[in-house]
Scaffold this motif. Structure first.
Motif: not given
Length: 971
Positions: A391-392, A400, A432-433, A436, A439-440, A445
């Motif tokens: 994903y990163g 993603q 946590q992912l 992330t 937060s988009q 997402y």
């Protein structure tokens, strides 16, 4: 006692006359009564049984076999059966004409009570030596196989000791069999035989004689009414090829070879055989073939368009991994195989540039992980951290998002195999992912992140709750997207179950400020929906429901929004069970509060009260009968009195009584039904008239047979007999009421519905009332989510729509000739019926339906056309002859409808039907119409709607191919 069978002349009579065959029942009667025994009878038949002419001996054996069939199974003694069995065994050496009767007779002997299995060895030896099975006709070959099966069922232990000669005899008997019915019998019988009879040194010979049929390339004759299909044979053959572990090497060599075939069916059969073999073969058997098997499976999984082939490959891989996993602690092959797939798919995932490539690789990993606990540990331990890393470094949003979905699937499998503790370190990275992702700003997402968080909610650490809630509450307050709103509410609900105290403080008392809920008008309805959702959780119920009821009881200006939110959530059974609703009503008096609010607001606009009516009904339907009675006793008398003054109060009465259980009945019912009948016909308020009809229908449907039902039914009939049929305003309302009454009675399975249906049908021929009659038919056939359903405890006969079709069809035959002003509504009524009946009815009644459908294609009525073209498409796919006979009429009408400007759906469906016709009927029938259709479809290629153009291209291309060299009809 002068009958011929008592004399030696019996033999001559059998030779000379067939009439004696009609006397066997009399002979059997004399044998059972003791007038003649079987030995004496055989002596009298000696002349025909030993006659020099084979034709005569055949007649004698047929006669004797017929006698045996008619004897009781327990009549002959063991000695007599031994004598007859020896006689039949000896006849196997006779002329080939005798054999059929011998086989039939021995089948009868085996079934006799006193048959001794010791007679079997000599018979089978003689059978295999003297009767070449494949030289016999189909039925005789079948009888040979059936004899073997019945003998094994009778005494398996005896058959086992017959040894290699018996096995070789069976191999010889079936070698070369080609009849599909016989093969189907053999393939069904052989797994049992192979698992119970030792093959000894004949393993290879037995496998060879079975495997010669693999893969099945047989196709049945189109004229065979009871054809065995290729798929039937293929499915039955596979278990034979892997029935015993001794077949492992031979079977695996065979399927590896066929997996490399260019024939699609050979590949599918081989993949299915591989999956089937894993039920029988030991894991060690696959060792030498694993590399080749994975190569073949991976090739087929990668197929771009053939979903059936890909599915078969996944199933084979799953079965193989599950089999190998049984040797986890004893053999390295399983781990090597699984890790080899893991490395291969990790590379494919890393190199994926499209979602399709990514999903293809991850599906393989999910299949392997789903196969066993051991494989799941290997895959998830590696792939969860790898996917987080993926994903990163992947910048593509679609990839993603796909990786988030994959993580959710991996977690789900780990949970299924109960290995979450072993994966604690790996899965702790997922929340946590998710944060992330959410937060988009992108909706996609956020939805993917929230859905994943719902799955992994149990590993969400407390320090991430606040960041998630901030985003979620922002969505609820500001988002206008229903999908995002829905998943946001669902996510808060999931977190609340894990951290009830945190959500209570942060959301309920914090962000939503429950104590001052209606002060902030911003996004009030969304916050109310969230709170109503959370109220289904035990830790939140009391606090939230009490505060909401305070708003309702205070008659706050926003009370209607609170009621709407409660209604939306409480009607959701997945959130609020009957037990939960019952608890809320007991603890908080929900119905009382809503009723008080409705009665205060009922003088205002009714639209704002609809949710209140529904909320009362949904609450009452979840309560036990005793609680329902308490509510009715408390509120109904007052409401009935109010109804006499203002009919709008009837809506309150209806919401109280519609959801009650079937066992509730009191003296108020007669008053209520009289009131309902009056309002259903005379009220000027359409909503009141409809709800009156609904309540009448509920009463008739739920009343228990006997005095209660009869009283209500007689009240209904006596009231309606007083209604004037000449009243132009009253009659349409009467017809609709008849529809509700018919629906309620037919749904409960009562024959009384026919009386009311006839009344509706009478009006169908009237130009004035035909429109209402078609509406009544539509009402009867429609499934109402809010009325006459099981949620509200109504009786529902499973076959009521089929019954309606039969009754409607019969009554239409009595209508006579209809004029143009009524025929459209008559056909529309047919459409309402045909739309809802099961497809099996359409198949069975096609002869009745097709002319009606063809007539309907002329009318300018979108609702009628959509249903009738759908029905026609279904009948076309069944290749019914009536359509073929009517092509000259049907095709021009469908072409005209392909240009129907009022509805894109009609244009698409008509083009679909033209395609189906071209794909279903013989070329010689279609060829005369080909050129006209090609010309007529040209305008549709330029239709303003893309979906119409696509369908036009498909239909026109198919018509263009009619009569072309190598033309193939689709299956």
């Amino acid at each position: 006692m002068d009958s011929i069978w008592f004399k030696p002349e019996l033999a001559d009579e059998i030779i000379k006359s067939n009439d004696i065959f009609e006397e066997t029942h009399s002979i059997v009667a004399d044998m059972i009564s003791g007038h003649i025994d079987i030995t004496h009878l055989v002596e009298n038949m000696a002349g025909v049984l030993t006659n020099i002419e084979a034709e005569n001996r055949e007649k004698g054996m047929r006669f004797f076999t017929k006698l045996l069939k008619e004897l009781p199974m327990d009549y002959l003694s063991e000695a007599q059966i031994k004598f007859i069995a020896k006689f039949y065994t000896d006849r196997l050496k006779d002329n080939h004409r005798i054999i059929p009767s011998v086989l039939e007779g021995y089948l009868v002997i085996i079934e006799m009570k006193h048959y001794n299995m010791n007679n079997t060895g000599e018979f089978l030896t003689m059978l295999f030596r003297e009767v070449p099975c494949q030289s016999q006709v189909r039925q005789d070959r079948f009888n040979i196989y059936l004899i073997i099966q019945k003998l094994m069922e009778k005494d398996l232990d005896y058959m086992k000791v017959l040894g290699p000669d018996f096995v070789y005899g069976i191999i010889s008997a079936m070698d070369g069999e080609r009849d599909p019915r016989n093969l189907m019998f053999l393939f069904t019988f052989l797994p049992y035989f192979l698992k119970h009879v030792p093959l000894g040194h004949l393993v290879e010979e037995m496998f060879d004689v079975i495997s010669c049929y693999y893969p099945i390339d047989f196709y049945p004759s189109p004229d065979d009414p009871a054809a065995v299909t290729r798929q039937d044979l293929a499915s039955a053959l596979a278990p034979c090829l892997c029935a015993v572990p001794e077949f492992a090497e031979h079977c695996l060599i065979l399927l590896v070879e066929k997996l490399d075939s260019s024939l699609r069916l050979a590949k599918i059969d081989s993949l299915k055989l591989l999956a089937e073999s894993c039920k029988t073969f030991k894991a060690e058997s696959y060792g030498p073939f694993l590399k080749t098997l994975w190569s073949s499976i991976n090739r087929e999984i990668s197929h771009k368009t053939d979903d059936e082939l890909k599915m078969a490959a996944h199933e084979a891989l799953s079965a193989l991994v599950a089999n190998l996993a049984t040797t986890t602690n004893t053999d390295q092959a399983f781990e090597n195989f699984t890790k080899g797939i893991l490395i291969s798919m990790q590379t494919a995932v890393a190199e994926a540039t499209t979602v399709a490539h990514f999903v293809q690789a991850t599906k393989v990993l999910l299949t392997v992980a789903n196969a066993s606990k051991e494989s799941c540990i290997i895959i998830t331990k590696s792939m969860i951290p790898a996917t987080v890393a993926y994903y990163g470094f992947k910048t593509s949003s679609k990839l993603q998002i796909a990786s988030l979905d994959f993580l959710g699937d991996l977690y789900g499998l780990a949970k299924h195999w109960q290995i979450l503790e072993e994966l604690h370190i790996q899965i702790s990275e997922i929340p946590q992912l998710c944060l992330t992702a959410v937060s988009q700003q992108s909706k996609d997402y956020q939805i993917a992140g929230f859905k994943n968080l719902i799955i992994v909610k149990n590993v969400l650490p407390s320090d991430l709750v606040l960041p998630f809630v901030e985003i979620l509450i922002y969505n609820i307050q500001h988002s206008q997207d229903n999908d995002l709103l829905g998943v946001s509410v669902e996510t808060i609900h999931a977190i609340a179950r894990k951290y009830p105290e945190l959500i209570m403080n942060i959301v309920v008392k914090g962000k939503c400020d429950l104590n001052n809920l209606t002060q902030d008008k911003t996004a009030l309805q969304k916050r109310l929906n969230l709170l109503s959702n959370l109220a289904s959780i035990d830790d939140f119920t009391k606090v939230i429901i009490e505060e909401m009821l305070k708003i309702i009881n205070a008659n706050d200006v926003e009370a209607s929004k609170v009621v709407e939110a409660l209604n939306e959530c409480i009607s959701n059974n997945s959130l609020y069970s009957d037990k939960k609703v019952n608890q809320i009503e007991s603890d908080h008096g929900l119905v009382d509060s809503i009723l008080v609010w409705i009665l205060k607001e009922i003088e205002g606009p009714l639209e704002s009260l609809i949710h209140g009516f529904t909320l009362i009904s949904n609450t009452i339907c979840s309560l036990p009968s005793e609680k329902q009675l308490i509510i009715l006793t408390k509120h109904a008398p007052d409401i009935i009195e109010r109804c006499k003054e203002r009919e709008v109060y009837y809506l309150v009465l209806e919401c109280l009584y519609t959801p009650i259980n079937q066992d509730i009945y009191n003296s108020k019912f007669e008053d209520i039904i009289r009131l309902s009948l009056n309002l259903s016909l005379h009220s000027d308020n359409e909503l009141v008239r409809t709800r009156s009809c609904v309540l009448i229908a509920h009463f008739l449907n739920k009343a228990e047979y006997g005095q209660k039902f009869e009283l209500l039914y007689e009240l209904l009939k006596s009231y309606l007999t007083t209604c004037s049929r000449d009243d132009m305003e009253l009659c349409p309302r009467l017809i609709i009421l008849y529809g509700w009454v018919t629906k309620s009675l037919i749904m409960r399975g009562s024959d009384l519905f026919l009386f009311w249906l006839q009344k509706i049908m009478v009006t169908m021929s009237s130009p004035v009332y035909c429109k209402e009659s078609s509406k009544a038919i539509q009402l009867i056939m429609t499934d109402h989510t809010e009325y006459l359903n099981q949620k509200y405890h109504c009786r529902t006969s499973l076959l009521y729509k089929q019954r309606m079709f039969q009754s409607f069809s019969t009554l239409t035959e009595k209508l006579g000739t209809l004029n143009e002003s009524t025929k459209e509504h008559y056909l529309l009524s047919w459409a309402y019926v045909l739309e809802k009946v099961p497809k099996s009815v359409l198949n069975n009644e096609a002869t009745r339906i097709v002319p009606i459908v063809i007539d309907s294609l002329e009318y300018d009525n979108k609702d009628l056309l959509i249903v009738m073209i759908d029905v026609l498409c279904h009948i076309v796919l069944g290749k019914h002859y009536l359509v073929a006979d009517s092509l000259q009429t049907i095709l021009p009408r469908l072409v005209n409808l392909s240009k129907y400007v009022k509805s894109m759906d009609v244009r698409i469906k008509s083009l679909q039907c033209l395609y189906d016709i071209a794909n279903s009927y013989r070329t010689m029938l279609l060829l005369p119409h080909k050129q006209d259709i090609l010309l007529d479809l040209a305008p549709s290629l330029d239709d303003k709607k893309r979906l119409v153009r696509n369908m036009a291209v498909r239909a026109r291309t198919r018509w263009f191919l009619i009569g072309a060299p190598g033309e193939m009809k689709e299956d």
